[in-house]
Design a protein around this motif. Sequence first.
Motif, PDB file in Angstrom:
ATOM      1  N   ALA A 101       0.806  -1.208   0.000  1.00  0.00           N
ATOM      2  CA  ALA A 101       0.000   0.000   0.000  1.00  0.00           C
ATOM      3  C   ALA A 101       0.846   1.268   0.000  1.00  0.00           C
ATOM      4  CB  ALA A 101      -0.936  -0.011   1.208  1.00  0.00           C
ATOM      5  N   ALA A 102       1.953   1.273   0.729  1.00  0.00           N
ATOM      6  CA  ALA A 102       2.780   2.472   0.792  1.00  0.00           C
ATOM      7  C   ALA A 102       3.381   2.796  -0.568  1.00  0.00           C
ATOM      8  CB  ALA A 102       3.881   2.293   1.836  1.00  0.00           C
ATOM      9  N   ALA A 103       3.848   1.776  -1.278  1.00  0.00           N
ATOM     10  CA  ALA A 103       4.390   1.991  -2.621  1.00  0.00           C
ATOM     11  C   ALA A 103       3.303   2.509  -3.553  1.00  0.00           C
ATOM     12  CB  ALA A 103       4.980   0.692  -3.166  1.00  0.00           C
ATOM     13  N   PRO A 161      17.445   4.787  -5.106  1.00  0.00           N
ATOM     14  CA  PRO A 161      16.471   4.685  -4.013  1.00  0.00           C
ATOM     15  C   PRO A 161      15.610   5.936  -3.936  1.00  0.00           C
ATOM     16  CG  PRO A 161      18.663   4.016  -3.290  1.00  0.00           C
ATOM     17  CD  PRO A 161      18.834   4.615  -4.642  1.00  0.00           C
ATOM     18  N   LEU A 162      14.306   5.740  -3.842  1.00  0.00           N
ATOM     19  CA  LEU A 162      13.371   6.861  -3.714  1.00  0.00           C
ATOM     20  C   LEU A 162      12.996   7.114  -2.259  1.00  0.00           C
ATOM     21  CD1 LEU A 162      10.968   5.969  -6.686  1.00  0.00           C
ATOM     22  CD2 LEU A 162      12.888   7.586  -6.689  1.00  0.00           C
ATOM     23  N   VAL A 163      12.982   6.051  -1.465  1.00  0.00           N
ATOM     24  CA  VAL A 163      12.590   6.146  -0.058  1.00  0.00           C
ATOM     25  C   VAL A 163      13.500   5.246   0.762  1.00  0.00           C
ATOM     26  CG1 VAL A 163      10.757   5.714   1.620  1.00  0.00           C
ATOM     27  CG2 VAL A 163      10.171   6.635  -0.621  1.00  0.00           C
ATOM     28  N   ARG A 164      13.919   5.728   1.911  1.00  0.00           N
ATOM     29  CA  ARG A 164      14.634   4.902   2.894  1.00  0.00           C
ATOM     30  C   ARG A 164      13.839   4.937   4.191  1.00  0.00           C
ATOM     31  NH1 ARG A 164      18.866   7.443   0.142  1.00  0.00           N
ATOM     32  NH2 ARG A 164      20.400   5.981  -0.747  1.00  0.00           N
ATOM     33  N   GLU A 165      13.663   3.784   4.802  1.00  0.00           N
ATOM     34  CA  GLU A 165      12.905   3.715   6.045  1.00  0.00           C
ATOM     35  C   GLU A 165      13.576   2.774   7.028  1.00  0.00           C
ATOM     36  OE1 GLU A 165       9.054   1.937   5.681  1.00  0.00           O
ATOM     37  OE2 GLU A 165       9.734   0.431   4.237  1.00  0.00           O
ATOM     38  N   ALA A 166      13.296   3.007   8.301  1.00  0.00           N
ATOM     39  CA  ALA A 166      13.851   2.145   9.348  1.00  0.00           C
ATOM     40  C   ALA A 166      13.231   0.753   9.264  1.00  0.00           C
ATOM     41  CB  ALA A 166      13.586   2.758  10.715  1.00  0.00           C
ATOM     42  N   LEU A 255      15.719   0.061   5.028  1.00  0.00           N
ATOM     43  CA  LEU A 255      15.129  -0.585   3.859  1.00  0.00           C
ATOM     44  C   LEU A 255      14.933   0.466   2.772  1.00  0.00           C
ATOM     45  CD1 LEU A 255      13.816  -3.120   2.587  1.00  0.00           C
ATOM     46  CD2 LEU A 255      11.657  -2.396   3.623  1.00  0.00           C
ATOM     47  N   GLU A 256      15.378   0.169   1.554  1.00  0.00           N
ATOM     48  CA  GLU A 256      15.281   1.114   0.438  1.00  0.00           C
ATOM     49  C   GLU A 256      14.250   0.644  -0.571  1.00  0.00           C
ATOM     50  OE1 GLU A 256      19.784   2.965   0.357  1.00  0.00           O
ATOM     51  OE2 GLU A 256      19.310   1.294  -1.003  1.00  0.00           O
ATOM     52  N   TRP A 257      13.545   1.609  -1.169  1.00  0.00           N
ATOM     53  CA  TRP A 257      12.532   1.348  -2.186  1.00  0.00           C
ATOM     54  C   TRP A 257      12.862   2.136  -3.444  1.00  0.00           C
ATOM     55  CZ3 TRP A 257       7.915  -1.574  -1.293  1.00  0.00           C
ATOM     56  CH2 TRP A 257       7.787  -2.055   0.015  1.00  0.00           C
ATOM     57  N   GLY A 258      12.610   1.527  -4.600  1.00  0.00           N
ATOM     58  CA  GLY A 258      12.871   2.222  -5.856  1.00  0.00           C
ATOM     59  C   GLY A 258      12.209   1.509  -7.016  1.00  0.00           C
ATOM     60  N   LEU A 259      12.418   2.050  -8.199  1.00  0.00           N
ATOM     61  CA  LEU A 259      11.835   1.487  -9.417  1.00  0.00           C
ATOM     62  C   LEU A 259      12.772   0.444 -10.020  1.00  0.00           C
ATOM     63  CD1 LEU A 259      10.462   4.771 -11.002  1.00  0.00           C
ATOM     64  CD2 LEU A 259       9.079   2.857 -10.163  1.00  0.00           C
ATOM     65  N   VAL A 281      10.580  13.023  -5.233  1.00  0.00           N
ATOM     66  CA  VAL A 281      11.110  12.811  -3.894  1.00  0.00           C
ATOM     67  C   VAL A 281      12.199  13.829  -3.534  1.00  0.00           C
ATOM     68  CG1 VAL A 281      10.545  10.364  -3.931  1.00  0.00           C
ATOM     69  CG2 VAL A 281      12.815  11.108  -4.678  1.00  0.00           C
ATOM     70  N   THR A 282      12.832  14.424  -4.574  1.00  0.00           N
ATOM     71  CA  THR A 282      13.825  15.462  -4.313  1.00  0.00           C
ATOM     72  C   THR A 282      13.151  16.779  -3.935  1.00  0.00           C
ATOM     73  OG1 THR A 282      15.333  14.435  -5.886  1.00  0.00           O
ATOM     74  CG2 THR A 282      15.782  16.717  -5.261  1.00  0.00           C
ATOM     75  N   ASP A 283      12.066  17.102  -4.661  1.00  0.00           N
ATOM     76  CA  ASP A 283      11.280  18.320  -4.403  1.00  0.00           C
ATOM     77  C   ASP A 283       9.831  17.920  -4.465  1.00  0.00           C
ATOM     78  OD1 ASP A 283       9.996  20.702  -4.266  1.00  0.00           O
ATOM     79  OD2 ASP A 283      10.923  21.613  -6.030  1.00  0.00           O
ATOM     80  N   PRO A 284       9.131  17.794  -3.330  1.00  0.00           N
ATOM     81  CA  PRO A 284       7.744  17.333  -3.335  1.00  0.00           C
ATOM     82  C   PRO A 284       6.789  18.201  -4.130  1.00  0.00           C
ATOM     83  CG  PRO A 284       8.659  17.285  -1.124  1.00  0.00           C
ATOM     84  CD  PRO A 284       9.627  18.039  -1.976  1.00  0.00           C
ATOM     85  N   THR A 285       7.198  19.416  -4.501  1.00  0.00           N
ATOM     86  CA  THR A 285       6.307  20.281  -5.270  1.00  0.00           C
ATOM     87  C   THR A 285       7.027  20.797  -6.511  1.00  0.00           C
ATOM     88  OG1 THR A 285       6.994  22.202  -3.956  1.00  0.00           O
ATOM     89  CG2 THR A 285       4.993  21.012  -3.270  1.00  0.00           C
ATOM     90  N   PRO A 286       7.536  19.867  -7.362  1.00  0.00           N
ATOM     91  CA  PRO A 286       8.273  20.326  -8.537  1.00  0.00           C
ATOM     92  C   PRO A 286       7.340  20.903  -9.591  1.00  0.00           C
ATOM     93  CG  PRO A 286       8.001  17.953  -8.613  1.00  0.00           C
ATOM     94  CD  PRO A 286       7.422  18.419  -7.311  1.00  0.00           C
ATOM     95  N   THR A 287       7.888  21.684 -10.482  1.00  0.00           N
ATOM     96  CA  THR A 287       7.136  22.190 -11.636  1.00  0.00           C
ATOM     97  C   THR A 287       7.634  21.497 -12.874  1.00  0.00           C
ATOM     98  OG1 THR A 287       8.726  23.968 -11.882  1.00  0.00           O
ATOM     99  CG2 THR A 287       6.731  24.443 -10.610  1.00  0.00           C
TER     100      THR A 287
END
Length: 288
Positions: A101-103, A161-166, A255-259, A281-287
């Motif tokens: 679900a998180a992905a 990696p797009l997300v790293r989590e504990a 734990l790392e997540w990516g495409l 993921v670098t800028d949550p509000t990119p243009t």
Amino acid sequence: MIERYEVESFLVLAEELHFGRTAEKLRVSTARVSRTIRKLERRVGAALFDRTSRRVELTPLGRALADDLRPAWQAVEAALQSAVEAGRGLSGSLQVAYVGAAAGQLLIGITQLFRERAPDCDVRLREARMTETTRWLRDGDADLCLGPLPVHEPDLICGPPLVREARMLAVPAGHPLDRPHGATTEDLTNLPVIRLRDGTAVPPPLPPGPAADSIQEALTLVGAGHGVLPVGAHTRRYYPRPDIAYVALADAPPLEWGLIWPQSRTTARVRAFTRAATDLVTDPTPTP
């Protein structure tokens, strides 16, 4: 000269080692696969497969031919795909799979940004079990997959990696490790560790426990007292259960997540979707 359908039939059978599955994958009859392989063997002048009523195996000559043909064939497919992509640009469609679900929630944001940049490309999202991801990517049922990294498969590419989590540990509620200061990997040495049927082995010296096909099934086994399960921190939010306690696994790496996508299908659309994911993921509000 060897024909395209002969190469495809040979390489798929060399991977599947089963005439029925090969026929299903190629969407032809089993008889046609058998005729094609016999024709190729007559051309070579020797058997490429040993066949019995119970199994199909490559001969040494067949194995050598597969090793020589596969990279060349992947290069041909990649060249053809590049030509198609150059003609189509970013139009068409993308099939994007995700694990959990998180992905899926992260993919919603990536897809919105990608659609702003490539409005003529249709993106279709589909949830996959961990056990299905590599097969879907290889069979063309998915162009990309958002899941845990790394994936150690030579024909698949892992993006950044797009997300790293504990990391946390799922234990039965009331278990001795259900304590405020959490657990360490040393605490696991005498506990069965549940694994998912995705080819991921439980690292030694941890004792492997029962296998599960999905995260829900694995958590059910935990709740029933059959073992413990290392998970990402998001699991506590997306899979709360009264029979499960989530405790910090203090000394485990994040734990790392990516495409992930097939090397032979690194298309313009795949590259653009990967850039959108990185930008988000670098800028949550990119243009755009």
